[in-house]
Design an enzyme around this catalytic site. Structure first.
Site, PDB file in Angstrom:
ATOM      1  N   GLY A  12       0.833  -1.192   0.000  1.00  0.00           N
ATOM      2  CA  GLY A  12       0.000   0.000   0.000  1.00  0.00           C
ATOM      3  C   GLY A  12       0.869   1.244   0.000  1.00  0.00           C
ATOM      4  O   GLY A  12       2.105   1.155  -0.048  1.00  0.00           O
ATOM      5  N   MET A  14       2.182   5.016   1.795  1.00  0.00           N
ATOM      6  CA  MET A  14       2.534   5.413   3.152  1.00  0.00           C
ATOM      7  C   MET A  14       1.262   5.663   3.967  1.00  0.00           C
ATOM      8  O   MET A  14       0.228   6.052   3.416  1.00  0.00           O
ATOM      9  CB  MET A  14       3.377   6.686   3.143  1.00  0.00           C
ATOM     10  CG  MET A  14       4.810   6.485   2.709  1.00  0.00           C
ATOM     11  SD  MET A  14       5.741   8.022   2.904  1.00  0.00           S
ATOM     12  CE  MET A  14       7.374   7.465   2.432  1.00  0.00           C
ATOM     13  N   GLU A  87       9.537  -2.853   4.724  1.00  0.00           N
ATOM     14  CA  GLU A  87       9.994  -1.871   3.728  1.00  0.00           C
ATOM     15  C   GLU A  87      10.788  -2.553   2.611  1.00  0.00           C
ATOM     16  O   GLU A  87      11.914  -2.169   2.266  1.00  0.00           O
ATOM     17  CB  GLU A  87      10.843  -0.783   4.396  1.00  0.00           C
ATOM     18  CG  GLU A  87      10.135  -0.016   5.501  1.00  0.00           C
ATOM     19  CD  GLU A  87       9.039   0.925   4.996  1.00  0.00           C
ATOM     20  OE1 GLU A  87       8.755   0.916   3.780  1.00  0.00           O
ATOM     21  OE2 GLU A  87       8.480   1.676   5.813  1.00  0.00           O
ATOM     22  N   CYS A 143      -6.968   9.977   2.578  1.00  0.00           N
ATOM     23  CA  CYS A 143      -6.581  11.234   1.937  1.00  0.00           C
ATOM     24  C   CYS A 143      -6.713  12.378   2.935  1.00  0.00           C
ATOM     25  O   CYS A 143      -7.768  12.562   3.556  1.00  0.00           O
ATOM     26  CB  CYS A 143      -7.457  11.500   0.721  1.00  0.00           C
ATOM     27  SG  CYS A 143      -7.070  13.056  -0.135  1.00  0.00           S
ATOM     28  N   CYS A 146      -9.629  15.065   1.588  1.00  0.00           N
ATOM     29  CA  CYS A 146     -11.072  14.800   1.561  1.00  0.00           C
ATOM     30  C   CYS A 146     -11.515  13.620   2.420  1.00  0.00           C
ATOM     31  O   CYS A 146     -12.712  13.425   2.630  1.00  0.00           O
ATOM     32  CB  CYS A 146     -11.530  14.571   0.127  1.00  0.00           C
ATOM     33  SG  CYS A 146     -10.858  13.052  -0.604  1.00  0.00           S
ATOM     34  N   HIS A 201      -7.038  13.979  -5.594  1.00  0.00           N
ATOM     35  CA  HIS A 201      -6.195  15.030  -5.036  1.00  0.00           C
ATOM     36  C   HIS A 201      -4.712  14.765  -5.182  1.00  0.00           C
ATOM     37  O   HIS A 201      -3.892  15.562  -4.692  1.00  0.00           O
ATOM     38  CB  HIS A 201      -6.556  15.261  -3.566  1.00  0.00           C
ATOM     39  CG  HIS A 201      -7.910  15.854  -3.382  1.00  0.00           C
ATOM     40  ND1 HIS A 201      -8.973  15.162  -2.855  1.00  0.00           N
ATOM     41  CD2 HIS A 201      -8.376  17.087  -3.700  1.00  0.00           C
ATOM     42  CE1 HIS A 201     -10.040  15.947  -2.832  1.00  0.00           C
ATOM     43  NE2 HIS A 201      -9.702  17.110  -3.341  1.00  0.00           N
TER      44      HIS A 201
END
Length: 206
Positions: A12, A14, A87, A143, A146, A201
């Site tokens: 996914g 961060m 990571e 996000c 939003c 965005h």
């Protein structure tokens, strides 16, 4: 004949909870009596180098290594049953054959990391692992503009505050930054340098 291992991928952007999920699975395996080697990359110096630490501050012990070859050697030092890699993108594409060898030897492997760069492109080796894994968990962040599901993360100007209402307008366009696949210390950061973004965005979106 030794049974082959099972590959699990946690991927996914961060801030999507990847490290927390990896740590949860490692703790469960430890409780079950499974011998686990937890590996982090030595490039990640956001916290104690001998731990994996989430953005929320939760941590577990880990062995910091600098490359895929070192990981392969560490996995041979003991009869491990599970290798958990944090990571994974920092180890680069060279990690793929190393993990394949571990699986053939019968070890289970959990690979966790970013599957997308800060300019919105696939980030190897996670996409390659996702294509062949028995189990893939694809997480999203939130996000910060939003509140929708965020599949991207984006680098901000050093002087900007990502918590500002106009943060979507202050994010650096991809071409203004170091190449997103060139791994160095500038790729390490938190809320002070990166923000989660939905497709609408993300700076690269129309």
């Amino acid at each position: 004949m030794t049974d082959t291992g099972r590959l699990t991928v946690i991927a996914g952007p961060m801030f999507s909870g990847k490290s927390e999920e990896l740590m949860r699975r490692v703790r469960r395996a430890t409780i079950a009596g499974i011998d686990v080697l937890v590996v982090s990359h030595s490039l990640d110096t956001r916290s104690d180098i001998s731990t994996i630490t989430s953005h929320t501050g939760v941590n577990i012990p880990a062995v910091p290594l600098g490359d895929a070859a070192s990981l392969a050697e560490a996995a041979r030092q003991k009869d491990y049953e599970l290798i958990a890699i944090d990571e994974a993108q920092f180890f680069g594409p060279e990690l793929v054959p190393v993990v394949e060898d571990l699986l053939i030897r019968g070890l289970d492997v959990i690979v966790e990391g970013l599957c997308v760069t800060f300019d919105g492109q696939p980030f190897e080796p996670l996409p390659s692992f996702m294509a062949v894994a028995e189990d893939v968990l694809r997480l999203t962040a939130v996000c910060t503009v939003c509140g929708k599901d965020a599949v991207f993360h984006q680098r901000l100007e050093q002087a900007e505050n990502p918590n500002r209402p106009d943060a979507a307008q202050t994010a650096q366009p991809p071409e203004a930054t170091l190449a997103a696949t060139e791994i160095d210390a500038s790729h390490i950061g938190g809320l002070d340098t990166y923000v989660a973004r939905c497709r609408q965005h993300f700076t690269g979106a129309e």
